[in-house]
Write a protein that holds these residues in place. Structure first.
Motif, short mmCIF file in Angstrom:
data_model
loop_
_atom_site.label_atom_id
_atom_site.label_comp_id
_atom_site.label_asym_id
_atom_site.label_seq_id
_atom_site.Cartn_x
_atom_site.Cartn_y
_atom_site.Cartn_z
N LEU A 165 0.84 -1.21 0.00
CA LEU A 165 0.00 0.00 0.00
C LEU A 165 0.87 1.25 0.00
CD1 LEU A 165 -2.92 -0.85 2.42
CD2 LEU A 165 -3.12 -0.17 0.05
N ALA A 169 -3.34 2.37 -3.17
CA ALA A 169 -4.44 1.41 -3.26
C ALA A 169 -5.13 1.41 -4.62
CB ALA A 169 -5.45 1.70 -2.16
N ASN A 170 -4.68 2.26 -5.53
CA ASN A 170 -5.39 2.36 -6.81
C ASN A 170 -5.28 1.09 -7.66
OD1 ASN A 170 -6.79 4.85 -7.21
ND2 ASN A 170 -4.81 5.85 -6.95
N GLN A 178 -4.49 -5.18 -7.46
CA GLN A 178 -4.79 -4.34 -6.30
C GLN A 178 -4.27 -5.02 -5.05
OE1 GLN A 178 -9.29 -4.66 -6.79
NE2 GLN A 178 -9.04 -5.10 -4.64
N LEU A 185 -8.86 2.30 3.80
CA LEU A 185 -7.53 2.67 3.30
C LEU A 185 -6.73 1.41 3.01
CD1 LEU A 185 -6.75 5.57 5.80
CD2 LEU A 185 -7.70 5.73 3.51
N SER A 186 -7.24 0.27 3.47
CA SER A 186 -6.62 -1.02 3.15
C SER A 186 -7.75 -2.02 2.93
CB SER A 186 -5.71 -1.46 4.29
OG SER A 186 -6.46 -1.65 5.46
N GLY A 187 -7.39 -3.20 2.42
CA GLY A 187 -8.41 -4.22 2.15
C GLY A 187 -9.00 -4.06 0.77
N PRO A 188 -9.95 -4.98 0.44
CA PRO A 188 -10.45 -5.04 -0.94
C PRO A 188 -11.14 -3.76 -1.44
CG PRO A 188 -11.63 -6.55 0.51
CD PRO A 188 -10.45 -6.07 1.26
N ALA A 230 -10.23 -0.71 -0.74
CA ALA A 230 -9.32 0.44 -0.76
C ALA A 230 -9.10 1.03 -2.16
CB ALA A 230 -8.00 0.06 -0.11
N PRO A 231 -8.95 0.20 -3.21
CA PRO A 231 -8.73 0.80 -4.53
C PRO A 231 -9.89 1.71 -4.95
CG PRO A 231 -8.26 -1.54 -4.60
CD PRO A 231 -8.87 -1.26 -3.27
N ALA A 287 -9.87 4.87 -2.90
CA ALA A 287 -8.75 5.73 -3.29
C ALA A 287 -8.99 6.38 -4.65
CB ALA A 287 -7.46 4.91 -3.35
#
Lengths: 294, 413
Positions: free
Chosen positions: A118, A123-124, A219, B47-50, B52-53, B56
């Protein structure tokens, strides 16, 4: 009808190749080193994201990236085993205690690696297209990158099979997997062999990641899904058996492919159902050794 | 004697010092009625985990940009204090876990005593915090939530508002475009997750009623790793349109595999993922996105004040374009909150909530007005990539370009 059967067969083999590729690294780490490395999927992602950066950022082709990424991951894996898992091995009272402690340690690695990824890659969603041309087989078209994954999976398995069967190091690995104590007595440097195995596992994860990044978007956080596939395939094929992982991957790929043809929404159900059946009726896996109680 | 005085004087001085320090300068003690230094807005988000993308991409940068913009202008004017007060976000990582999102929301309201809340990412998390924010009367504007059920139960959660457009409007626009293009037959495929099921429930009857024959209807598991066989089946069915209700990983997978098997449907529509810049730039790079349709939609050319400016500042700040769906809605929810605070003239959440429910807001997605707590208008509901932009093709006054039909051939890789 024949066209359909061929399609099911080829799609199944391709899918099986991808499964096998994801699993082969874990086979070495779990089958020989007895480390159920649940951070295996994260290593695959590290490989995949590094490939992305090398390709998109520096124009290095993903195939050329193999010579950079796999050695680096081998070294990381090797050091990790010498520093972390070797210490746990030394300080655990027996093999069972080591299994539990190494599992927890690798669980910790999941979080370390996830957060490092990360930090480095944010995270993109990321992706690129490479080798997504089509190849015609018996009149139907298939993606070249998927066929490549199949080819690499088979190639790597064959090379490993020969390596394990006929080289000196391969024999040392087999003996260490069979009985570490006796191997030690026979002047095998078990510590060294296990670290090499873990390093090779990490390198294989990197290789799988390189091919994975050609087919799917990337990801951080996806790693655990890959780990689950790998565990299913490894247990299915038999612990520590490289050819078992390949065959296990193919069987699961074919089952998924057949069920996909009938009703795609049932493919995951079939995937796990066959796994449960195997655990019930042949818990040692297709080509696995009998599991002994210590 | 002197020694005695010294002995007494030293502790006395120390005590005096301690007392003075404890009291501190009078200005630092918060007094009721005095303006706070900052308006603190809590934001539990992945902000983390599945998730998050997606967070973001669509949500976090828009919120941060809004804060930058507000503070560059000196803050939000609050009449009660007759002054502009700057805004600050207090953000926690909910690790993509719904339960954690709920806990953090509660903590932000009760423990951190934030002034307002900006919601987490995704339908499930928003659904889960709706009762919590309503219990504390904390107005919350969801910009990444699309759920018929939540909309239907909205009155139970009076503090929760939906800014994003919802499935029924998007389904209707899809059907209208298909009819207009003279699509006679369609294959509908979707993942067996709530998103796909809700969309299918809405769109399938409308398609049939509109004269589009659904020849093939199949579902696949969410997160599938191979869709080639299903797509070959669609190819064999020889339909005019391929309509998919899918999340980004599946949308991306199907786009790649359509090209691999050499199948170019005359109309290709997929709900989530097509509106992302990464679709145009990576998944369907080299012009392959041209003619692909998807749900959304917003772009810098929409008729709304500040749309282009937001787009440019987003690119300058994050080096990435906003998506063509929810990004703008998230920025707009900041604008709505600001305008509601200004019109209420206070930071009292109950008054601000009332102002949101009753007001009309000028935003980068156009004029927003809530009916039963959900936004009634959106710049567009169906988009199509044309020359590098995701243009609105909704029938009616919002249309930016006529749909391209049939879709151009996939470019050679």
């Amino acid at each position: 009808m024949i066209q359909n059967l061929l399609d099911i067969l080829i799609t199944g083999l391709i899918l099986g190749g991808i499964y096998a590729l994801i699993a082969v690294g874990l086979t070495l780490q779990y089958g020989v080193g007895r480390v159920l490395n649940v951070s295996h999927g994260e290593f695959i992602l590290v490989g995949a994201l590094s490939t992305y950066t090398l390709y998109v950022g520096f124009g290095i082709s993903p195939l050329a990236a193999i010579v950079v990424i796999t050695p680096v991951l081998f070294v990381i894996g090797y050091i990790l085993d010498r520093m972390l898992f070797n210490y746990l091995r030394k300080t655990s009272v027996n093999a069972d205690a080591f299994s539990g402690r190494s599992l927890l340690a690798s669980f910790g690695l999941v979080f370390v690696l996830q957060n490092l990824m990360l930090l480095i890659w944010d995270a993109n969603l990321k992706g690129y297209t490479y080798l997504n041309t089509s190849v015609s087989i018996f009149g139907a078209l298939y993606g070249l990158n998927r066929l490549l994954a199949l080819g690499v999976a088979v190639g790597v398995s064959v090379v490993f099979y020969i390596f394990i069967k006929s080289t000196r190091l391969g024999k040392a690995i087999r003996s260490a997997a069979e009985d570490p104590l006796i191997a030690q007595v026979m002047a095998v440097n078990v510590k060294q062999v296990l670290a090499i195995c873990f390093g090779l596992g990490a390198a294989m994860a990197g290789l799988a990641g390189i091919l994975y990044s050609m087919m799917f978007e990337l990801q951080p956080g996806k790693g655990i899904e890959l780990t689950i596939i790998a565990i299913v395939v490894v247990v299915f094929g038999g612990l520590g058996s490289i050819s078992g992982s390949l065959i296990g991957g193919f069987v699961l790929g074919l089952v998924t492919s057949i069920v996909n043809f009938i009703d795609p929404s049932l493919s995951l159900v079939a995937f796990y159902l066959i796994f449960i059946l195997l655990l019930l009726f042949k818990p040692s896996g297709i080509l696995g050794r009998q599991i002994h109680a210590d | 004697m002197i020694r005695k005085i010294r002995l007494v004087a030293l502790p006395l001085t120390l005590i005096a010092l301690l007392v003075l320090t404890a009291c501190g300068p009078a200005g630092q003690i918060p007094v009721s009625g005095e303006a706070p230094e900052k308006i603190i807005i809590g934001n539990p988000i992945a902000l983390s985990g599945p998730n998050a993308p997606a967070a973001a991409l669509s949500q976090v940068p828009s919120y941060d940009l809004w804060v930058d913009d507000v503070n560059a202008a000196g803050g939000i004017y609050v009449k009660e204090f007759d002054k502009k007060i700057p805004v600050e976000i207090l953000r926690y990582d909910d690790t993509s876990d719904v339960g954690t999102a709920v806990q953090l929301t509660e903590k932000l309201i009760v423990e951190d005593k934030v002034d307002f809340i900006l919601p987490p990412w995704g339908t499930a998390s928003n659904f889960a915090i709706a009762p919590v924010v309503s219990e504390h009367t904390m107005p919350t504007l969801g910009c990444t939530v699309s759920s018929k059920q939540l909309a239907a139960e909205a009155e139970k959660y009076p503090s929760f508002f939906g800014v994003l457009n919802q499935a029924p409007a998007q389904g209707a626009a899809l059907v209208a475009v298909a009819q207009e293009l003279g699509v006679k037959t369609a294959a509908v495929i979707h993942h067996n997750d709530l998103h796909g099921i809700e969309f299918a429930g809405d769109v399938l009857p409308q398609l049939s009623a509109g004269g589009v024959d659904v020849v093939l209807y199949k579902t696949f598991p969410a997160g599938a790793t191979d869709l080639s066989q299903l797509l070959r089946e669609v190819q064999a069915a020889n339909v005019d349109a391929l309509i998919a209700f899918s999340y980004p990983p599946e949308t991306f997978l199907m786009t790649g595999q359509l090209r691999e098997i050499g199948f170019n449907p005359k109309m290709f529509y997929a709900t989530v993922g097509v509106a992302f810049p990464v679709f145009r730039d990576a998944i369907a790079a080299g012009g392959a996105a041209e003619g692909v349709m998807g749900a959304g939609t917003w772009n810098p050319q929409v008729k709304a004040e500040g749309a282009q400016g937001y787009f440019d500042r987003h690119v300058a700040k994050t080096e990435a374009e906003p998506d063509r769906w929810a990004s703008a809605a998230c920025y707009a929810s900041g604008q709505i909150l600001q305008q509601a605070i200004e019109s209420a003239g206070t930071l009292d959440p109950a008054a601000v909530q009332q102002a949101i429910a009753a007001g009309e807001f000028n935003t980068i997605i156009g004029t927003v007005k809530f009916e039963n707590q959900f936004n009634t208008t959106y710049p567009g509901n169906i988009g199509q990539w044309q020359n590098g932009e995701f243009l609105i093709i909704d029938p009616g006054e919002n249309r930016q370009a006529d749909p391209i039909y049939p879709k151009p051939e996939w470019p050679a890789p």
